[in-house]
Structure formats: C-alpha cells, structure tokens
Design a protein around this motif. Structure first.
Motif, PDB file in Angstrom:
ATOM      1  N   TYR A 128       0.850  -1.193   0.000  1.00 10.82           N
ATOM      2  CA  TYR A 128       0.000   0.000   0.000  1.00 10.82           C
ATOM      3  C   TYR A 128       0.883   1.240   0.000  1.00 10.82           C
ATOM      4  O   TYR A 128       1.794   1.377   0.821  1.00 10.82           O
ATOM      5  CB  TYR A 128      -0.913  -0.009   1.225  1.00 10.82           C
ATOM      6  CG  TYR A 128      -2.062  -0.962   1.071  1.00 10.82           C
ATOM      7  CD1 TYR A 128      -1.875  -2.344   1.164  1.00 10.82           C
ATOM      8  CD2 TYR A 128      -3.353  -0.501   0.810  1.00 10.82           C
ATOM      9  CE1 TYR A 128      -2.925  -3.233   0.995  1.00 10.82           C
ATOM     10  CE2 TYR A 128      -4.416  -1.377   0.650  1.00 10.82           C
ATOM     11  CZ  TYR A 128      -4.189  -2.740   0.730  1.00 10.82           C
ATOM     12  OH  TYR A 128      -5.240  -3.614   0.561  1.00 10.82           O
ATOM     13  N   TYR A 129       0.569   2.126  -0.935  1.00 11.10           N
ATOM     14  CA  TYR A 129       1.341   3.351  -1.105  1.00 11.10           C
ATOM     15  C   TYR A 129       0.473   4.559  -0.801  1.00 11.10           C
ATOM     16  O   TYR A 129      -0.698   4.618  -1.173  1.00 11.10           O
ATOM     17  CB  TYR A 129       1.860   3.471  -2.531  1.00 11.10           C
ATOM     18  CG  TYR A 129       2.824   2.385  -2.938  1.00 11.10           C
ATOM     19  CD1 TYR A 129       2.371   1.228  -3.549  1.00 11.10           C
ATOM     20  CD2 TYR A 129       4.196   2.525  -2.719  1.00 11.10           C
ATOM     21  CE1 TYR A 129       3.251   0.220  -3.931  1.00 11.10           C
ATOM     22  CE2 TYR A 129       5.081   1.526  -3.101  1.00 11.10           C
ATOM     23  CZ  TYR A 129       4.595   0.384  -3.704  1.00 11.10           C
ATOM     24  OH  TYR A 129       5.470  -0.610  -4.080  1.00 11.10           O
ATOM     25  N   CYS A 130       1.098   5.537  -0.189  1.00 11.53           N
ATOM     26  CA  CYS A 130       0.459   6.808   0.083  1.00 11.53           C
ATOM     27  C   CYS A 130       0.939   7.821  -0.952  1.00 11.53           C
ATOM     28  O   CYS A 130       2.134   7.857  -1.294  1.00 11.53           O
ATOM     29  CB  CYS A 130       0.831   7.257   1.492  1.00 11.53           C
ATOM     30  SG  CYS A 130       0.142   8.825   2.000  1.00 11.53           S
ATOM     31  N   ASN A 131       0.010   8.613  -1.451  1.00  9.93           N
ATOM     32  CA  ASN A 131       0.327   9.647  -2.434  1.00  9.93           C
ATOM     33  C   ASN A 131      -0.311  10.952  -1.978  1.00  9.93           C
ATOM     34  O   ASN A 131      -1.473  10.960  -1.549  1.00  9.93           O
ATOM     35  CB  ASN A 131      -0.217   9.243  -3.803  1.00  9.93           C
ATOM     36  CG  ASN A 131      -0.153  10.368  -4.817  1.00  9.93           C
ATOM     37  OD1 ASN A 131      -1.106  11.134  -4.942  1.00  9.93           O
ATOM     38  ND2 ASN A 131       0.937  10.475  -5.518  1.00  9.93           N
ATOM     39  N   ALA A 132       0.436  12.045  -2.085  1.00  9.02           N
ATOM     40  CA  ALA A 132      -0.107  13.319  -1.628  1.00  9.02           C
ATOM     41  C   ALA A 132       0.249  14.450  -2.567  1.00  9.02           C
ATOM     42  O   ALA A 132       1.350  14.477  -3.130  1.00  9.02           O
ATOM     43  CB  ALA A 132       0.407  13.637  -0.229  1.00  9.02           C
ATOM     44  N   GLY A 133      -0.674  15.345  -2.707  1.00  6.98           N
ATOM     45  CA  GLY A 133      -0.396  16.623  -3.341  1.00  6.98           C
ATOM     46  C   GLY A 133      -0.080  17.619  -2.243  1.00  6.98           C
ATOM     47  O   GLY A 133      -0.802  17.680  -1.242  1.00  6.98           O
ATOM     48  N   ALA A 134       0.996  18.348  -2.408  1.00  9.20           N
ATOM     49  CA  ALA A 134       1.396  19.287  -1.372  1.00  9.20           C
ATOM     50  C   ALA A 134       1.738  20.637  -1.987  1.00  9.20           C
ATOM     51  O   ALA A 134       2.195  20.714  -3.131  1.00  9.20           O
ATOM     52  CB  ALA A 134       2.595  18.752  -0.596  1.00  9.20           C
TER      53      ALA A 134
END
Length: 131
Positions: free
Chosen positions: A96-102
């Motif tokens: 499981y991977y976490c992806n974020a826009g920052a």
C-alpha cells in the motif's frame, strides 16, 4: 522537500483489521500544506490500483471494492492520513502506497508568497492477509 512515510502494515488474518498511517514531514524550516491524499496498492504481478482519497477538508472517495470495509481519515494537525482496513480479504494483500499533493512555501517574502505544488509518494507498506 516533503516526505511521506507509511506504517502499520503487516500480517493480518482474513476478516481482521489493521490501520495504516501516512505521515508527511519536511526538512526543518520548510513550510508546506498537504492537500489531497490517496492510498493505492499493488499486489504481486498486478497493476497499481486506486484505493481511496481524502481531501483536506476530510471528504473521502473510495474504490468500489473497499466501500463499507475501509475508512480513510486525516489529522491535519499531525500531517497524517489513516486508512482503517476492516474485514480484510486475501485479495487485499498488497503493498500500500500513500500519495499526496502538497503546496510548499518557497519564498514567503514575496507578495503573494511564492509556492510550488508537488506530488509525493511514500515507500509503501506491505499488508499480508492470511486465509
């Protein structure tokens, strides 16, 4: 600039639960805001697939195959997003991977302040489901 670190994976029995965490951090002195965050997964030999996203105000969106079983939430004060996984099935086993826009503050002295939008991925956390 901004790093994501996932945790909480491991071995879970089918029907069981676990909670994943995705914590965002940056180098000392860096200011940033985490916007939309998503969880994705990749099972062995399979393609990366969408699991869930949550907006900054907490609005969730789920893949059909996790609706009613998984819950995504966030604590903006901790820059952390969670994925509560219930009623796990062997088919949920994956990295499981976490992806974020920052949004990163580049130059606060400018009017308006100069910022940069980036996309960040975590290193992944393995969830294994035993039948």
């Amino acid at each position: 600039q901004v790093q994501l670190v996932e945790s909480g994976g491991g071995l879970v029995q089918a029907g069981g639960s676990t909670r994943l965490s995705c914590a965002a951090s940056a180098a000392s002195g860096s200011s940033f805001v985490i916007n939309v965050v998503g969880w994705y997964r990749r099972a062995p030999g399979e393609r990366l697939e969408f699991v869930a996203t949550v907006t900054r105000d907490g609005t969730p969106n789920y893949a059909d195959f996790v609706k009613g079983r998984f819950a995504i939430s966030r604590d903006n004060t901790k820059n952390t997003v969670y994925l509560q996984m219930n009623s796990l099935k062997p088919g949920d086993a994956a990295v499981y991977y976490c992806n974020a826009g920052a949004t990163v503050l580049i130059d606060p002295s400018r009017i308006p302040p100069r910022t940069r939008n980036i996309e960040v991925w975590g290193q992944g956390t393995l969830v294994t489901v035993s039948s």
